[in-house]
Design a protein around this motif. Structure first.
Motif, PDB file in Angstrom:
ATOM      1  N   PRO A 195      41.763  29.015  33.224  1.00 23.86           N
ATOM      2  CA  PRO A 195      41.689  27.788  33.972  1.00 23.86           C
ATOM      3  C   PRO A 195      42.404  27.464  35.395  1.00 23.86           C
ATOM      4  CG  PRO A 195      43.345  27.321  32.394  1.00 23.86           C
ATOM      5  CD  PRO A 195      42.786  29.017  32.246  1.00 23.86           C
ATOM      6  N   GLY A 196      43.098  28.791  35.775  1.00 26.43           N
ATOM      7  CA  GLY A 196      43.909  28.445  36.888  1.00 26.43           C
ATOM      8  C   GLY A 196      43.565  27.917  38.072  1.00 26.43           C
ATOM      9  N   ILE A 197      42.311  28.506  38.865  1.00 27.57           N
ATOM     10  CA  ILE A 197      42.185  28.116  39.743  1.00 27.57           C
ATOM     11  C   ILE A 197      41.492  26.501  40.080  1.00 27.57           C
ATOM     12  CG2 ILE A 197      40.428  28.588  41.791  1.00 27.57           C
ATOM     13  CD1 ILE A 197      40.551  31.521  41.110  1.00 27.57           C
ATOM     14  N   PRO A 198      40.517  25.918  39.107  1.00 27.26           N
ATOM     15  CA  PRO A 198      40.419  24.762  39.401  1.00 27.26           C
ATOM     16  C   PRO A 198      41.661  23.806  38.808  1.00 27.26           C
ATOM     17  CG  PRO A 198      38.679  25.881  38.023  1.00 27.26           C
ATOM     18  CD  PRO A 198      39.736  26.644  38.407  1.00 27.26           C
ATOM     19  N   LEU A 199      42.436  24.273  37.888  1.00 25.40           N
ATOM     20  CA  LEU A 199      43.854  23.725  37.655  1.00 25.40           C
ATOM     21  C   LEU A 199      44.682  23.401  38.877  1.00 25.40           C
ATOM     22  CD1 LEU A 199      45.879  22.368  35.592  1.00 25.40           C
ATOM     23  CD2 LEU A 199      46.633  24.621  35.284  1.00 25.40           C
ATOM     24  N   ARG A 200      44.686  24.718  39.712  1.00 24.93           N
ATOM     25  CA  ARG A 200      45.706  24.258  40.940  1.00 24.93           C
ATOM     26  C   ARG A 200      45.199  23.404  41.921  1.00 24.93           C
ATOM     27  NH1 ARG A 200      50.617  24.407  40.030  1.00 24.93           N
ATOM     28  NH2 ARG A 200      51.117  25.332  42.061  1.00 24.93           N
ATOM     29  N   MET A 201      43.900  23.074  41.710  1.00 25.28           N
ATOM     30  CA  MET A 201      43.156  22.065  42.768  1.00 25.28           C
ATOM     31  C   MET A 201      43.706  20.570  42.584  1.00 25.28           C
ATOM     32  SD  MET A 201      39.397  23.308  43.091  1.00 25.28           S
ATOM     33  CE  MET A 201      38.934  25.094  43.522  1.00 25.28           C
ATOM     34  N   VAL A 202      43.646  20.420  41.369  1.00 29.11           N
ATOM     35  CA  VAL A 202      44.103  19.002  40.719  1.00 29.11           C
ATOM     36  C   VAL A 202      45.734  19.008  40.331  1.00 29.11           C
ATOM     37  CG1 VAL A 202      41.768  18.452  40.210  1.00 29.11           C
ATOM     38  CG2 VAL A 202      43.103  19.356  38.526  1.00 29.11           C
ATOM     39  N   TRP A 203      46.249  20.043  40.004  1.00 28.27           N
ATOM     40  CA  TRP A 203      47.748  20.073  39.552  1.00 28.27           C
ATOM     41  C   TRP A 203      48.397  20.948  40.176  1.00 28.27           C
ATOM     42  CZ3 TRP A 203      51.256  23.177  36.447  1.00 28.27           C
ATOM     43  CH2 TRP A 203      52.168  22.401  35.857  1.00 28.27           C
ATOM     44  N   THR A 204      49.353  20.534  41.184  1.00 29.67           N
ATOM     45  CA  THR A 204      49.906  21.413  42.165  1.00 29.67           C
ATOM     46  C   THR A 204      51.507  21.628  41.975  1.00 29.67           C
ATOM     47  OG1 THR A 204      50.160  19.616  43.778  1.00 29.67           O
ATOM     48  CG2 THR A 204      48.176  20.893  43.825  1.00 29.67           C
ATOM     49  N   ARG A 205      51.961  21.226  40.741  1.00 29.86           N
ATOM     50  CA  ARG A 205      53.385  21.262  40.684  1.00 29.86           C
ATOM     51  C   ARG A 205      53.797  22.715  40.470  1.00 29.86           C
ATOM     52  NH1 ARG A 205      54.262  17.398  35.721  1.00 29.86           N
ATOM     53  NH2 ARG A 205      56.310  18.445  35.524  1.00 29.86           N
ATOM     54  N   GLY A 206      55.008  23.009  41.094  1.00 34.73           N
ATOM     55  CA  GLY A 206      55.842  24.084  40.928  1.00 34.73           C
ATOM     56  C   GLY A 206      54.955  25.273  41.521  1.00 34.73           C
ATOM     57  N   ALA A 207      55.342  26.469  40.750  1.00 40.27           N
ATOM     58  CA  ALA A 207      54.843  27.868  40.990  1.00 40.27           C
ATOM     59  C   ALA A 207      53.796  28.458  39.986  1.00 40.27           C
ATOM     60  CB  ALA A 207      55.801  28.816  41.515  1.00 40.27           C
ATOM     61  N   TYR A 208      52.807  28.936  40.462  1.00 39.43           N
ATOM     62  CA  TYR A 208      51.561  29.362  39.226  1.00 39.43           C
ATOM     63  C   TYR A 208      51.139  30.681  39.632  1.00 39.43           C
ATOM     64  CZ  TYR A 208      47.845  28.436  36.122  1.00 39.43           C
ATOM     65  OH  TYR A 208      46.875  28.490  34.989  1.00 39.43           O
ATOM     66  N   TYR A 209      51.407  31.436  38.494  1.00 42.83           N
ATOM     67  CA  TYR A 209      51.325  32.787  38.471  1.00 42.83           C
ATOM     68  C   TYR A 209      49.897  33.311  37.570  1.00 42.83           C
ATOM     69  CZ  TYR A 209      55.277  33.925  41.534  1.00 42.83           C
ATOM     70  OH  TYR A 209      56.090  33.724  42.497  1.00 42.83           O
ATOM     71  N   MET A 210      49.031  33.541  37.998  1.00 46.42           N
ATOM     72  CA  MET A 210      47.888  34.459  37.117  1.00 46.42           C
ATOM     73  C   MET A 210      48.104  35.750  36.899  1.00 46.42           C
ATOM     74  SD  MET A 210      44.639  32.177  38.513  1.00 46.42           S
ATOM     75  CE  MET A 210      45.058  32.166  40.309  1.00 46.42           C
ATOM     76  N   VAL A 211      48.071  36.238  35.520  1.00 45.21           N
ATOM     77  CA  VAL A 211      48.112  37.475  35.658  1.00 45.21           C
ATOM     78  C   VAL A 211      46.805  38.241  34.999  1.00 45.21           C
ATOM     79  CG1 VAL A 211      49.363  39.438  34.152  1.00 45.21           C
ATOM     80  CG2 VAL A 211      50.689  37.323  35.065  1.00 45.21           C
ATOM     81  N   GLU A 212      46.232  39.378  35.531  1.00 47.71           N
ATOM     82  CA  GLU A 212      44.962  39.680  35.222  1.00 47.71           C
ATOM     83  C   GLU A 212      44.933  41.447  35.191  1.00 47.71           C
ATOM     84  OE1 GLU A 212      41.503  40.759  33.388  1.00 47.71           O
ATOM     85  OE2 GLU A 212      42.182  38.431  33.494  1.00 47.71           O
TER      86      GLU A 212
END
Length: 230
Positions: free
Chosen positions: A91-108
């Protein structure tokens, strides 16, 4: 790779029909993401759905509901979040469009999916959003701070996930699992269910679980703005 065009008016209508609170400013980057996902999906088979409408209904809408769920949790104003097994950025990319708090790291760990996420982030410039390409164990080795929030969508069976995430989670942090069933009544110690939300997407029931360890311990806090310990 041929590009599938997203009808912006139809996208706005379908997003509004979800009932989620999505700012109008999100629609253009969302359309670009869906176009890129359709384009890359033809060559790399990143996700199951093949049209942007199916991708929106079956995959992206989760992120909108997740944003509201995260805002109701007891998280720091600028949390440090890790998204394990990020796949094609869902869900990370669409989530970060609407929820921008803090730092977000995706691991793949999968090369093609990580490359796709890198390309999307390079184009969309989402706030404090990053991709780590490699095994989650390697990601953990490079982290000094414990996470305020760890997210997982079909990364591994939840019992194994508890064992993996527990030592890396802030004592007051939460593990959020995107699931297709309600949370179990009996969780292994020291875990407890702190919040749960159910909704319907693409005609199927889905759930968010927010789990937290009961034991309290010392931790070093992370400031996303200064990148320093608190």
């Amino acid at each position: 790779m041929q590009r599938q065009s997203v009808d912006r008016k139809e996208l706005a209508r379908l997003v509004a029909a979800t009932g989620a609170e999505v700012p109008q400013t999100v629609l253009e980057p969302l359309a670009e993401y869906l176009e890129m996902l359709c384009q890359w999906n033809k060559a790399m088979n990143l996700v199951g759905p093949h049209t942007w409408k199916d991708m929106l209904a079956r995959l992206v809408v989760d992120s909108f509901y997740l944003a509201a769920f995260l805002d109701k949790l007891d998280l720091p104003q600028a949390p440090l979040c890790w998204d394990l097994g990020a796949g094609a950025g869902l869900p990370g990319i669409p989530l970060r469009m609407v929820w921008t708090r803090g730092a977000y790291y995706m691991v793949e760990v999968r090369e093609k999916r990580a490359l796709f996420i890198s390309s999307v982030l390079s184009r969309l410039q989402l706030h404090s959003t990053h991709i780590f390409r490699g095994p989650v164990e390697h990601f953990f080795q490079g982290q000094y701070y414990q996470a305020d929030c760890i997210l997982s969508r079909a990364f591994m069976p939840w019992r194994q996930l508890l064992e993996l995430a527990g030592p890396r989670l802030h004592a007051n942090g939460v593990l959020v699992i995107l699931a297709l069933e309600p949370a179990p009544r009996d969780l292994p110690a020291p875990w407890r269910l702190v919040a749960q939300h159910s909704y319907v997407a693409a005609g199927n029931g889905r759930w968010f679980w927010a789990l937290a360890p009961s034991a309290e311990s010392e931790r070093v806090t992370y400031d996303a703005a200064t990148h320093k310990a608190g």
